[in-house]
Design a protein around this motif. Sequence first.
Motif, PDB file in Angstrom:
ATOM      1  N   ASP A 297       0.820  -1.220   0.000  1.00 32.79           N
ATOM      2  CA  ASP A 297       0.000   0.000   0.000  1.00 32.79           C
ATOM      3  C   ASP A 297       0.848   1.262   0.000  1.00 32.79           C
ATOM      4  O   ASP A 297       0.321   2.374   0.098  1.00 32.79           O
ATOM      5  CB  ASP A 297      -0.949   0.007   1.199  1.00 32.79           C
ATOM      6  CG  ASP A 297      -0.208   0.035   2.536  1.00 32.79           C
ATOM      7  OD1 ASP A 297       1.040  -0.061   2.526  1.00 32.79           O
ATOM      8  OD2 ASP A 297      -0.870   0.137   3.580  1.00 32.79           O
ATOM      9  N   GLY A 298       2.165   1.112  -0.094  1.00 30.23           N
ATOM     10  CA  GLY A 298       3.068   2.253  -0.132  1.00 30.23           C
ATOM     11  C   GLY A 298       3.625   2.665   1.210  1.00 30.23           C
ATOM     12  O   GLY A 298       4.476   3.565   1.276  1.00 30.23           O
ATOM     13  N   PRO A 336       3.090  -0.710  -5.036  1.00 29.27           N
ATOM     14  CA  PRO A 336       2.627   0.675  -4.918  1.00 29.27           C
ATOM     15  C   PRO A 336       3.086   1.516  -6.094  1.00 29.27           C
ATOM     16  O   PRO A 336       4.041   1.173  -6.801  1.00 29.27           O
ATOM     17  CB  PRO A 336       3.258   1.148  -3.604  1.00 29.27           C
ATOM     18  CG  PRO A 336       4.434   0.256  -3.401  1.00 29.27           C
ATOM     19  CD  PRO A 336       4.053  -1.067  -3.980  1.00 29.27           C
TER      20      PRO A 336
END
Length: 418
Positions: A297-298, A336
Amino acid sequence: MSRRVRRWWPFTVRGTGALLLAIAAFVIAQRAGIPELLYFATLMAALLVASGLALLLTRGAGTVTRTITPEVPEVGGAATVIVRAGLRSTLPSGPGRWSDALPAGVSGLAEGSSPATGSRLSGGAGGLHARYDIVGMRRGVHALGPFEIVTTDPFGLLRRRLALGRTTPVTIAPAMVELGALPAASGEAGGARQTTTLQLGQGADNLVARPYAPGDSMRRIHWRATAHRDTLMVRQEEQESSPAATVVLDRAASRWGPLALHAPGSDEAFETAVTACVSVVARLVHEGYTVDVVDSDGTLLTDPVDGGDDVEARVVAAGFASLRARADDAAPRVVPAAAAASAGPVIVITGALDADDRATLGSVAHHSALPVLLVVAERGELGRLHAGGWRAAVLPPGGDVAPAWDAALEQGYAGVGS
Protein backbone atom coordinates in the motif's frame (compact mmCIF):
# COMPACT_ATOMS: atom_id res chain seq x y z
CA MET A 1 6.36 -40.43 40.27
CA SER A 2 5.34 -38.12 37.43
CA ARG A 3 6.76 -34.61 36.96
CA ARG A 4 3.45 -33.00 37.97
CA VAL A 5 3.26 -35.06 41.16
CA ARG A 6 6.88 -34.22 41.99
CA ARG A 7 6.07 -30.51 41.69
CA TRP A 8 3.14 -30.90 44.11
CA TRP A 9 4.85 -33.29 46.56
CA PRO A 10 6.86 -31.19 49.10
CA PHE A 11 9.04 -34.03 50.43
CA THR A 12 12.43 -35.01 49.07
CA VAL A 13 13.37 -38.68 48.72
CA ARG A 14 14.94 -38.50 52.17
CA GLY A 15 11.89 -36.71 53.55
CA THR A 16 9.53 -39.22 51.96
CA GLY A 17 11.47 -42.04 53.62
CA ALA A 18 11.37 -40.26 56.97
CA LEU A 19 7.61 -39.74 56.65
CA LEU A 20 6.96 -43.38 55.78
CA LEU A 21 9.25 -44.50 58.60
CA ALA A 22 7.45 -42.29 61.12
CA ILE A 23 4.03 -43.59 60.04
CA ALA A 24 5.20 -47.21 60.16
CA ALA A 25 6.76 -46.67 63.59
CA PHE A 26 3.55 -45.15 64.96
CA VAL A 27 1.45 -48.06 63.64
CA ILE A 28 3.81 -50.76 64.87
CA ALA A 29 4.35 -49.08 68.26
CA GLN A 30 0.57 -48.83 68.81
CA ARG A 31 -0.14 -52.44 67.88
CA ALA A 32 2.94 -54.02 69.49
CA GLY A 33 3.01 -51.75 72.52
CA ILE A 34 6.68 -50.74 72.15
CA PRO A 35 7.24 -47.36 73.93
CA GLU A 36 10.74 -46.90 72.47
CA LEU A 37 9.39 -47.20 68.97
CA LEU A 38 6.74 -44.61 69.80
CA TYR A 39 9.45 -42.21 71.01
CA PHE A 40 11.33 -42.78 67.75
CA ALA A 41 8.21 -42.10 65.67
CA THR A 42 7.55 -38.94 67.66
CA LEU A 43 11.12 -37.79 67.10
CA MET A 44 10.83 -38.36 63.33
CA ALA A 45 7.55 -36.44 63.20
CA ALA A 46 9.09 -33.59 65.19
CA LEU A 47 12.01 -33.50 62.77
CA LEU A 48 9.63 -33.18 59.79
CA VAL A 49 7.70 -30.40 61.56
CA ALA A 50 10.95 -28.59 62.32
CA SER A 51 11.96 -28.85 58.66
CA GLY A 52 8.63 -27.38 57.61
CA LEU A 53 9.00 -24.49 60.05
CA ALA A 54 12.52 -23.84 58.80
CA LEU A 55 11.22 -23.48 55.24
CA LEU A 56 8.41 -21.21 56.36
CA LEU A 57 10.88 -18.98 58.20
CA THR A 58 13.25 -18.90 55.24
CA ARG A 59 11.06 -16.59 53.13
CA GLY A 60 13.63 -16.49 50.39
CA ALA A 61 13.77 -13.54 48.03
CA GLY A 62 16.15 -12.34 45.38
CA THR A 63 16.74 -10.62 42.09
CA VAL A 64 17.45 -12.09 38.69
CA THR A 65 19.27 -10.57 35.73
CA ARG A 66 19.72 -12.25 32.37
CA THR A 67 22.27 -11.50 29.66
CA ILE A 68 21.51 -12.82 26.18
CA THR A 69 24.30 -13.16 23.60
CA PRO A 70 23.67 -12.30 20.84
CA GLU A 71 20.97 -9.91 21.95
CA VAL A 72 18.70 -10.67 18.98
CA PRO A 73 19.05 -14.28 17.81
CA GLU A 74 17.50 -15.36 14.53
CA VAL A 75 15.03 -18.15 13.90
CA GLY A 76 17.16 -21.28 13.89
CA GLY A 77 20.07 -19.40 15.48
CA ALA A 78 21.56 -20.11 18.91
CA ALA A 79 22.08 -17.74 21.82
CA THR A 80 23.61 -18.06 25.25
CA VAL A 81 21.70 -16.93 28.34
CA ILE A 82 23.65 -16.10 31.49
CA VAL A 83 21.52 -15.79 34.63
CA ARG A 84 22.69 -14.11 37.82
CA ALA A 85 20.34 -14.70 40.73
CA GLY A 86 20.80 -13.42 44.27
CA LEU A 87 19.03 -15.40 46.99
CA ARG A 88 18.50 -14.04 50.49
CA SER A 89 17.00 -16.09 53.31
CA THR A 90 16.68 -15.86 57.08
CA LEU A 91 17.92 -19.43 57.61
CA PRO A 92 20.41 -21.44 55.58
CA SER A 93 19.11 -23.84 52.95
CA GLY A 94 20.57 -26.92 51.38
CA PRO A 95 21.50 -27.50 47.73
CA GLY A 96 18.70 -27.76 45.22
CA ARG A 97 17.78 -27.26 41.58
CA TRP A 98 17.14 -24.23 39.38
CA SER A 99 15.08 -23.88 36.22
CA ASP A 100 14.13 -21.05 33.89
CA ALA A 101 10.78 -21.20 32.13
CA LEU A 102 11.15 -21.09 28.33
CA PRO A 103 8.39 -19.83 26.03
CA ALA A 104 7.18 -21.73 22.98
CA GLY A 105 9.22 -19.45 20.71
CA VAL A 106 12.57 -20.83 21.90
CA SER A 107 13.93 -24.24 22.80
CA GLY A 108 16.69 -25.35 25.13
CA LEU A 109 17.53 -27.05 28.41
CA ALA A 110 17.28 -24.42 31.15
CA GLU A 111 17.84 -26.26 34.41
CA GLY A 112 20.65 -27.33 36.70
CA SER A 113 21.79 -27.75 40.28
CA SER A 114 21.97 -24.85 42.74
CA PRO A 115 24.38 -24.61 45.69
CA ALA A 116 23.43 -24.27 49.34
CA THR A 117 22.80 -20.75 50.61
CA GLY A 118 23.84 -19.23 53.91
CA SER A 119 21.78 -17.30 56.40
CA ARG A 120 21.22 -13.59 55.88
CA LEU A 121 21.74 -13.13 59.62
CA SER A 122 25.30 -14.40 59.31
CA GLY A 123 25.98 -12.45 56.13
CA GLY A 124 25.94 -15.63 54.10
CA ALA A 125 23.44 -14.64 51.44
CA GLY A 126 24.29 -16.56 48.31
CA GLY A 127 24.26 -15.98 44.61
CA LEU A 128 23.78 -18.25 41.66
CA HIS A 129 25.33 -17.98 38.20
CA ALA A 130 23.66 -20.20 35.63
CA ARG A 131 24.21 -20.55 31.90
CA TYR A 132 22.25 -22.29 29.20
CA ASP A 133 21.75 -22.17 25.43
CA ILE A 134 18.57 -21.47 23.53
CA VAL A 135 17.60 -21.79 19.86
CA GLY A 136 15.08 -19.46 18.24
CA MET A 137 12.08 -21.41 16.99
CA ARG A 138 9.50 -18.75 16.20
CA ARG A 139 9.80 -15.10 15.20
CA GLY A 140 8.53 -12.61 17.76
CA VAL A 141 9.16 -11.14 21.19
CA HIS A 142 9.04 -13.80 23.88
CA ALA A 143 9.55 -13.83 27.65
CA LEU A 144 12.17 -15.89 29.49
CA GLY A 145 11.21 -16.81 33.03
CA PRO A 146 10.25 -16.80 35.75
CA PHE A 147 13.45 -18.16 37.25
CA GLU A 148 12.68 -20.85 39.82
CA ILE A 149 14.89 -22.31 42.54
CA VAL A 150 13.90 -25.43 44.43
CA THR A 151 15.50 -25.18 47.89
CA THR A 152 15.54 -27.67 50.75
CA ASP A 153 15.63 -27.28 54.52
CA PRO A 154 18.95 -27.77 56.36
CA PHE A 155 18.03 -31.44 56.95
CA GLY A 156 17.19 -32.08 53.32
CA LEU A 157 13.71 -33.43 54.09
CA LEU A 158 11.40 -30.84 52.52
CA ARG A 159 11.70 -28.66 49.45
CA ARG A 160 10.24 -25.32 48.50
CA ARG A 161 9.89 -23.63 45.13
CA LEU A 162 10.86 -19.97 44.89
CA ALA A 163 10.09 -17.88 41.81
CA LEU A 164 12.63 -15.05 41.64
CA GLY A 165 12.74 -11.83 39.67
CA ARG A 166 10.78 -10.89 36.58
CA THR A 167 10.67 -12.25 33.08
CA THR A 168 13.12 -11.00 30.45
CA PRO A 169 11.98 -10.32 26.88
CA VAL A 170 13.97 -11.93 24.10
CA THR A 171 13.52 -10.86 20.48
CA ILE A 172 13.73 -13.59 17.84
CA ALA A 173 14.40 -12.03 14.45
CA PRO A 174 13.51 -13.67 11.15
CA ALA A 175 16.22 -15.83 9.68
CA MET A 176 18.55 -14.02 7.28
CA VAL A 177 19.62 -16.26 4.40
CA GLU A 178 22.71 -15.49 2.34
CA LEU A 179 21.63 -14.91 -1.25
CA GLY A 180 23.57 -14.98 -4.48
CA ALA A 181 25.08 -11.81 -5.92
CA LEU A 182 23.27 -9.60 -8.40
CA PRO A 183 24.33 -9.61 -12.08
CA ALA A 184 27.96 -8.61 -12.34
CA ALA A 185 27.59 -6.26 -15.31
CA SER A 186 26.55 -2.79 -14.24
CA GLY A 187 24.34 -2.45 -17.28
CA GLU A 188 22.25 -5.41 -16.11
CA ALA A 189 21.43 -3.60 -12.89
CA GLY A 190 20.53 -0.28 -14.41
CA GLY A 191 24.03 1.06 -14.80
CA ALA A 192 24.17 2.36 -11.25
CA ARG A 193 25.38 -0.47 -9.04
CA GLN A 194 28.64 1.11 -8.04
CA THR A 195 28.73 3.92 -5.51
CA THR A 196 29.79 7.16 -7.18
CA THR A 197 31.98 9.83 -5.65
CA LEU A 198 31.40 13.47 -6.52
CA GLN A 199 34.31 15.85 -5.94
CA LEU A 200 34.38 19.58 -6.38
CA GLY A 201 37.27 20.67 -8.65
CA GLN A 202 39.65 18.61 -10.75
CA GLY A 203 42.46 16.63 -9.16
CA ALA A 204 43.84 16.55 -5.62
CA ASP A 205 45.56 19.94 -5.97
CA ASN A 206 42.44 21.71 -7.24
CA LEU A 207 39.95 20.54 -4.61
CA VAL A 208 37.82 23.35 -3.22
CA ALA A 209 39.08 24.35 0.22
CA ARG A 210 37.21 25.95 3.08
CA PRO A 211 38.29 27.47 6.43
CA TYR A 212 39.11 25.09 9.21
CA ALA A 213 36.29 24.42 11.71
CA PRO A 214 36.63 22.85 15.18
CA GLY A 215 36.32 19.09 14.86
CA ASP A 216 37.85 18.83 11.39
CA SER A 217 40.51 16.15 11.02
CA MET A 218 44.06 17.48 10.76
CA ARG A 219 44.65 14.99 7.97
CA ARG A 220 42.29 16.98 5.74
CA ILE A 221 44.32 20.21 5.92
CA HIS A 222 44.84 21.74 2.48
CA TRP A 223 48.45 22.94 2.90
CA ARG A 224 48.69 24.84 -0.41
CA ALA A 225 45.51 26.82 0.31
CA THR A 226 46.66 27.37 3.90
CA ALA A 227 49.98 28.85 2.72
CA HIS A 228 48.26 30.98 0.08
CA ARG A 229 45.62 32.48 2.40
CA ASP A 230 47.70 32.50 5.57
CA THR A 231 44.87 30.76 7.46
CA LEU A 232 44.16 27.12 8.15
CA MET A 233 42.15 25.56 5.31
CA VAL A 234 40.77 22.04 4.84
CA ARG A 235 39.69 20.07 1.77
CA GLN A 236 35.99 20.01 0.91
CA GLU A 237 34.43 16.75 2.09
CA GLU A 238 33.58 14.15 -0.51
CA GLN A 239 29.94 13.65 -1.30
CA GLU A 240 28.77 10.15 -2.02
CA SER A 241 25.56 8.98 -3.61
CA SER A 242 24.33 5.40 -3.71
CA PRO A 243 21.97 3.80 -6.22
CA ALA A 244 18.48 3.17 -4.89
CA ALA A 245 16.51 -0.07 -4.76
CA THR A 246 13.03 -0.88 -3.49
CA VAL A 247 11.85 -4.02 -1.72
CA VAL A 248 8.08 -4.52 -1.58
CA LEU A 249 6.72 -6.87 1.09
CA ASP A 250 3.04 -7.43 0.35
CA ARG A 251 1.30 -7.73 3.74
CA ALA A 252 -2.29 -7.75 2.47
CA ALA A 253 -4.20 -10.38 4.45
CA SER A 254 -5.81 -11.83 1.31
CA ARG A 255 -2.40 -13.13 0.18
CA TRP A 256 -1.80 -15.08 3.39
CA GLY A 257 -3.59 -17.31 5.85
CA PRO A 258 -5.75 -15.88 8.67
CA LEU A 259 -3.05 -16.65 11.26
CA ALA A 260 -0.73 -14.09 9.66
CA LEU A 261 -2.90 -11.35 11.15
CA HIS A 262 -2.30 -12.56 14.68
CA ALA A 263 0.87 -13.69 16.44
CA PRO A 264 4.16 -13.56 14.50
CA GLY A 265 5.42 -16.96 13.48
CA SER A 266 1.96 -18.50 13.13
CA ASP A 267 1.63 -18.56 9.33
CA GLU A 268 4.36 -20.50 7.53
CA ALA A 269 3.92 -18.73 4.19
CA PHE A 270 4.11 -15.26 5.72
CA GLU A 271 7.18 -16.27 7.75
CA THR A 272 8.87 -17.38 4.53
CA ALA A 273 8.04 -14.00 2.98
CA VAL A 274 9.53 -12.09 5.91
CA THR A 275 12.68 -14.21 5.74
CA ALA A 276 12.94 -13.52 2.01
CA CYS A 277 12.46 -9.79 2.62
CA VAL A 278 15.24 -9.36 5.18
CA SER A 279 17.55 -11.60 3.13
CA VAL A 280 17.00 -9.52 -0.02
CA VAL A 281 17.55 -6.30 1.93
CA ALA A 282 20.85 -7.65 3.27
CA ARG A 283 22.01 -8.62 -0.22
CA LEU A 284 21.11 -5.25 -1.78
CA VAL A 285 22.72 -3.28 1.06
CA HIS A 286 25.85 -5.41 0.78
CA GLU A 287 25.97 -4.59 -2.95
CA GLY A 288 25.92 -0.87 -2.19
CA TYR A 289 22.25 0.01 -2.73
CA THR A 290 20.27 2.34 -0.51
CA VAL A 291 17.13 0.30 0.11
CA ASP A 292 13.55 1.36 0.78
CA VAL A 293 11.32 -1.36 2.25
CA VAL A 294 7.65 -0.68 1.62
CA ASP A 295 4.31 -2.43 1.93
CA SER A 296 2.11 -2.99 -1.09
CA ASP A 297 0.00 0.00 0.00
CA GLY A 298 3.07 2.25 -0.13
CA THR A 299 3.69 2.37 3.64
CA LEU A 300 7.39 2.60 4.51
CA LEU A 301 8.12 -0.35 6.79
CA THR A 302 11.47 0.95 8.02
CA ASP A 303 13.80 3.87 7.52
CA PRO A 304 15.88 3.71 4.31
CA VAL A 305 18.96 1.54 4.76
CA ASP A 306 22.18 3.05 3.45
CA GLY A 307 24.26 1.05 1.02
CA GLY A 308 27.13 -0.87 2.59
CA ASP A 309 25.66 -0.68 6.11
CA ASP A 310 25.37 -4.41 6.84
CA VAL A 311 24.81 -3.74 10.55
CA GLU A 312 21.77 -1.60 9.80
CA ALA A 313 20.38 -4.40 7.64
CA ARG A 314 20.42 -6.66 10.69
CA VAL A 315 18.72 -3.93 12.71
CA VAL A 316 15.94 -3.98 10.13
CA ALA A 317 15.62 -7.75 10.58
CA ALA A 318 15.32 -7.29 14.35
CA GLY A 319 12.64 -4.65 13.79
CA PHE A 320 10.64 -7.17 11.74
CA ALA A 321 10.41 -9.57 14.69
CA SER A 322 6.84 -8.51 15.44
CA LEU A 323 5.71 -7.76 11.86
CA ARG A 324 2.26 -9.11 10.94
CA ALA A 325 -0.08 -9.05 7.98
CA ARG A 326 -2.67 -6.27 7.69
CA ALA A 327 -6.22 -5.92 6.49
CA ASP A 328 -6.71 -5.40 2.77
CA ASP A 329 -7.22 -1.96 1.22
CA ALA A 330 -10.37 -1.04 -0.65
CA ALA A 331 -8.40 -1.25 -3.90
CA PRO A 332 -5.60 -3.74 -3.15
CA ARG A 333 -2.51 -3.75 -5.33
CA VAL A 334 0.74 -5.71 -5.28
CA VAL A 335 3.18 -2.91 -6.14
CA PRO A 336 2.63 0.67 -4.92
CA ALA A 337 2.69 3.48 -7.47
CA ALA A 338 6.02 4.91 -6.31
CA ALA A 339 7.78 1.55 -6.61
CA ALA A 340 6.13 0.85 -9.96
CA ALA A 341 7.63 4.05 -11.37
CA SER A 342 11.12 3.38 -10.00
CA ALA A 343 13.91 2.86 -12.52
CA GLY A 344 16.13 1.05 -10.00
CA PRO A 345 15.85 -2.57 -8.91
CA VAL A 346 12.41 -3.49 -7.57
CA ILE A 347 12.06 -6.76 -5.66
CA VAL A 348 8.48 -7.79 -4.86
CA ILE A 349 7.65 -10.49 -2.31
CA THR A 350 4.03 -11.54 -2.26
CA GLY A 351 1.68 -14.45 -1.70
CA ALA A 352 -0.66 -16.28 -4.04
CA LEU A 353 -1.68 -14.13 -7.03
CA ASP A 354 -4.94 -14.18 -8.94
CA ALA A 355 -5.43 -13.37 -12.61
CA ASP A 356 -6.07 -9.67 -11.97
CA ASP A 357 -2.87 -9.37 -9.94
CA ARG A 358 -0.82 -10.95 -12.70
CA ALA A 359 -2.34 -8.62 -15.27
CA THR A 360 -1.51 -5.57 -13.15
CA LEU A 361 2.06 -6.71 -12.60
CA GLY A 362 2.67 -7.29 -16.28
CA SER A 363 3.14 -3.60 -17.05
CA VAL A 364 5.31 -2.77 -14.01
CA ALA A 365 8.48 -4.65 -14.85
CA HIS A 366 9.38 -2.50 -17.87
CA HIS A 367 10.04 0.52 -15.65
CA SER A 368 12.60 -1.24 -13.45
CA ALA A 369 16.20 -2.03 -14.22
CA LEU A 370 16.01 -5.26 -12.25
CA PRO A 371 12.43 -6.48 -11.61
CA VAL A 372 12.39 -9.55 -9.35
CA LEU A 373 9.20 -11.23 -8.12
CA LEU A 374 9.12 -13.95 -5.44
CA VAL A 375 5.70 -15.58 -5.08
CA VAL A 376 5.33 -17.50 -1.81
CA ALA A 377 2.87 -20.24 -2.72
CA GLU A 378 2.71 -23.96 -3.36
CA ARG A 379 2.44 -23.26 -7.09
CA GLY A 380 1.92 -20.31 -9.37
CA GLU A 381 1.41 -19.38 -13.02
CA LEU A 382 4.45 -17.32 -13.99
CA GLY A 383 4.44 -17.54 -17.78
CA ARG A 384 2.70 -14.21 -18.30
CA LEU A 385 4.94 -12.57 -15.70
CA HIS A 386 8.08 -13.82 -17.42
CA ALA A 387 6.77 -12.50 -20.72
CA GLY A 388 6.16 -9.16 -19.05
CA GLY A 389 9.80 -8.88 -18.05
CA TRP A 390 9.71 -10.14 -14.45
CA ARG A 391 12.42 -12.35 -13.08
CA ALA A 392 9.89 -14.43 -11.20
CA ALA A 393 10.08 -17.61 -9.15
CA VAL A 394 7.77 -19.56 -6.84
CA LEU A 395 8.97 -19.97 -3.26
CA PRO A 396 7.12 -22.75 -1.39
CA PRO A 397 6.05 -21.93 2.19
CA GLY A 398 8.83 -23.06 4.49
CA GLY A 399 11.18 -23.50 1.53
CA ASP A 400 14.74 -22.28 1.08
CA VAL A 401 14.91 -18.70 -0.16
CA ALA A 402 18.33 -18.97 -1.83
CA PRO A 403 17.36 -21.41 -4.64
CA ALA A 404 14.24 -19.38 -5.43
CA TRP A 405 16.33 -16.20 -5.60
CA ASP A 406 18.83 -17.86 -7.93
CA ALA A 407 16.02 -19.20 -10.10
CA ALA A 408 14.49 -15.73 -10.37
CA LEU A 409 17.77 -14.09 -11.40
CA GLU A 410 18.24 -16.69 -14.13
CA GLN A 411 15.02 -15.60 -15.85
CA GLY A 412 15.00 -13.23 -18.83
CA TYR A 413 15.89 -9.60 -18.26
CA ALA A 414 13.82 -6.57 -19.15
CA GLY A 415 15.67 -3.27 -19.12
CA VAL A 416 14.30 0.19 -18.77
CA GLY A 417 12.27 1.11 -21.79
CA SER A 418 12.37 -2.37 -23.30
